[in-house]
Design an enzyme around this catalytic site. Sequence first.
Site, PDB file in Angstrom:
ATOM      1  CB  SER A  27      -0.979   0.003   1.178  1.00 31.99           C
ATOM      2  OG  SER A  27      -0.323   0.120   2.404  1.00 31.99           O
ATOM      3  CG  HIS A  38      10.532   1.012  11.676  1.00 38.46           C
ATOM      4  ND1 HIS A  38      10.603  -0.363  11.574  1.00 38.46           N
ATOM      5  CD2 HIS A  38      10.372   1.280  12.994  1.00 38.46           C
ATOM      6  CE1 HIS A  38      10.500  -0.897  12.776  1.00 38.46           C
ATOM      7  NE2 HIS A  38      10.363   0.076  13.655  1.00 38.46           N
ATOM      8  CB  THR A  80      -4.051   6.761   7.704  1.00 38.24           C
ATOM      9  OG1 THR A  80      -4.944   5.665   7.838  1.00 38.24           O
ATOM     10  CG2 THR A  80      -4.760   7.888   6.997  1.00 38.24           C
ATOM     11  CD  GLN A  81      -1.051  10.846   9.632  1.00 35.31           C
ATOM     12  OE1 GLN A  81      -0.273  11.708   9.237  1.00 35.31           O
ATOM     13  NE2 GLN A  81      -2.369  11.001   9.573  1.00 35.31           N
TER      14      GLN A  81
HETATM   15  C1  GRF Z   1       4.117  -0.605   6.799  1.00 33.72           C
HETATM   16  O1  GRF Z   1       3.528  -0.392   8.055  1.00 33.72           O
HETATM   17  C2  GRF Z   1       5.581  -0.295   6.876  1.00 33.72           C
HETATM   18  O2  GRF Z   1       5.909   0.714   7.772  1.00 33.72           O
HETATM   19  C3  GRF Z   1       6.136  -1.587   7.366  1.00 33.72           C
HETATM   20  O3  GRF Z   1       5.367  -2.595   6.761  1.00 33.72           O
HETATM   21  C4  GRF Z   1       4.098  -2.068   6.402  1.00 33.72           C
HETATM   22  C5  GRF Z   1       3.961  -2.265   4.918  1.00 33.72           C
HETATM   23  O4  GRF Z   1       2.681  -2.090   4.439  1.00 33.72           O
HETATM   24  N1  GRF Z   1       7.560  -1.652   7.091  1.00 33.72           N
HETATM   25  P1  GRF Z   1       2.426  -2.054   2.869  1.00 33.72           P
HETATM   26  O5  GRF Z   1       2.979  -3.343   2.254  1.00 33.72           O
HETATM   27  O6  GRF Z   1       3.114  -0.841   2.312  1.00 33.72           O
HETATM   28  O7  GRF Z   1       0.946  -1.985   2.718  1.00 33.72           O
END
Ligand code: GRF
Length: 192
Positions: A13, A113, A176-177
């Site tokens: 996402s 992160h 969301t952020q």
């Molecule tokens: C996010 O929360 C990112 O911070 C962490 O893994 C999640 C990834 O979500 N490293 P997506 O695959 O971008 O939806």
Amino acid sequence: MKNIVILISGTGSNMAAIVHAAGRERWAERIGARVAAVISNRPGATGLQVARDAGIATAVVDHKSYARREEFDAALQAAIDAHDPALVVLAGFMRILTPEFVAHYAGRIINIHPSLLPAFPGLHTHQRAIEAGCQVAGTTVHLVTAELDHGPILAQAVVPVLAGDTADTLAARVLTQEHLIYPRAVAEWLQH
Ligand code: GRF
């Protein structure tokens, strides 16, 4: 044209948020940059289809096909470098990278992160923030260095931890952020 290569392992996402921002904000004309490729270490990552639907080249470098981490990293590096990247973007990429790999992209590889680093590097950040009694949580975009979830901070966003939050509800609020600050941080890095 500055090429961006995004690495994912799952939903992607954050990758999708960057791709959409690049289109909406006309990065190609305005800052001379484009998302050139999306690469996953998992063949089943749903983000791969999202990237294909957006007309972006995709590749899979399956970590299970390599006996040693160094071999996987070398194959991954070759797949990335085929796109002549100005910037490598880790977006939910769930592999620990070798120091040699990180050194190869020094200063041009960034990560997001889901915590307010330097608090809570590693996994299960939301559960750990709730258990610690944190009143705020958030997310950090940082340059990748050899040490996991360290490196100079480029952007952060803060959200409240609310009564009754679970790791899932807090993760959704943080995500969301992430979708707001990651595209912005990528665009800023490309113009620095
Ligand atoms: C996010 O929360 C990112 O911070 C962490 O893994 C999640 C990834 O979500 N490293 P997506 O695959 O971008 O939806």
